[in-house]
Structures are given as C-alpha cells and as structure tokens.
Design an enzyme around this catalytic site. Sequence first.
Site, short mmCIF file in Angstrom:
data_model
loop_
_atom_site.label_atom_id
_atom_site.label_comp_id
_atom_site.label_asym_id
_atom_site.label_seq_id
_atom_site.Cartn_x
_atom_site.Cartn_y
_atom_site.Cartn_z
CE LYS A 157 60.04 -85.48 31.43
NZ LYS A 157 61.27 -85.89 32.16
CB SER A 178 63.10 -85.51 34.89
OG SER A 178 61.75 -85.11 34.99
#
Length: 200
Positions: free
Chosen positions: A110, A70
């Site tokens: 993230k 991700s």
Amino acid sequence: MQPDEKETAVSAAADDVPQTPDAQPEQESAHPDHKITGVLSWIMTMGITVAAVLLVCTFIARPGRVSGNSMQNTCHDGDFVILWELNYQPQHGDIVVVNSNNALGDNLIKRVIGVGGDHIVVSNGVVIRNGQRLQESYVKEQTWSGPNVDITVPKGQMFLMGDNRNHSADSRYIGTVSDNIIVGKVTVRLFPFNAIRTFQ
C-alpha cells in the site's frame, strides 16, 4: 588525482648481455601448490559473495512479488520488486509492504498516506491530510468511493491506502497499521523488463 603509477621491469637489450655458448634459459616449473591455492582462492571468493548476498537480503533489501491489483496502475499483479528495509522510517507517499500481522492476515502492499500525528479525513473520494487536500496523480481512477474516515493517526502507526481505491482493502476498512510490521519500502521494479522503474 593522478593515475596509479606502476613499476615496470625493463630488460636490458640483447646486445648488452654477454652471451656464452653454455647459457641456457631458465624454465619455470609448475607446482601443485599453485593449483591448490587457486582453488582455495576461488572457494573463498564464492563464500564471501554468497555471504554478502545473504546479508543484503536479510538486513538491507529483499526481493518481493506483487500479488493482487490494489496498487494499480502503479504496481501490477506479478511485478517483481526490491524492498529496502535497513533503518527505514515511513514517509508520506512511500509504497510499503507490511507483513501479515494486520487485520486482514495477509502481506499488504500500500501507499503511506499518513504517519503518526497526522489528521486524515477521507470523504467522498477526497483525501485531506492536516487540512490540505492531497493531489494524487497516482490514483488509478480519479472518481472513487469507499468508507469515509476522520482519524488522527496514533504514534508508531500508519494510514495506508491502495492506488486502486475502488478495489483496495486498506486503512479505510482495517484502521491504522503499526510501523513495526513494515517489511520494507518498494524502491525498484525489476520485472516486467519493459516496465523497470525506481520509486522515490
């Protein structure tokens, strides 16, 4: 600054010292106490080193390994990174790891897009923070899709997104994440060795 000065013992020249036929040079003798002291010193040094490493890894920085895609192309599956945790406060653009106390139930890596008080709008592949469109050169694909969002980030929360926007479960899906579950900020990638880098 002057270099440290060291005293030196200068021995007299041989011609200046009276010699006697019976004079014998003194010999140093080895004492068992010296060996014991050396071993104790080594043990103490190792103990201090281990304690220092444990202290750093527990309260200051810790290693971590990236799992998943991700955060491509910034971080890749299998990357070995160092996380800084001492007195860390989330800042725009930081890459952080949060623990599993989130809606997905997994540790997540993230990028911080918004912090408490920020107004975040995500619409048609564009992110706007407090009225300004973000220029995101780190995003893997400049054309990306996903849920549209219009939110003001609550105090003590973060809005997080992965750099691989088309393949990232992030705050667009799970909402904001508490600052309290931050494991640390990614500061260094140590492995693979041909891709070592630091992160601001």
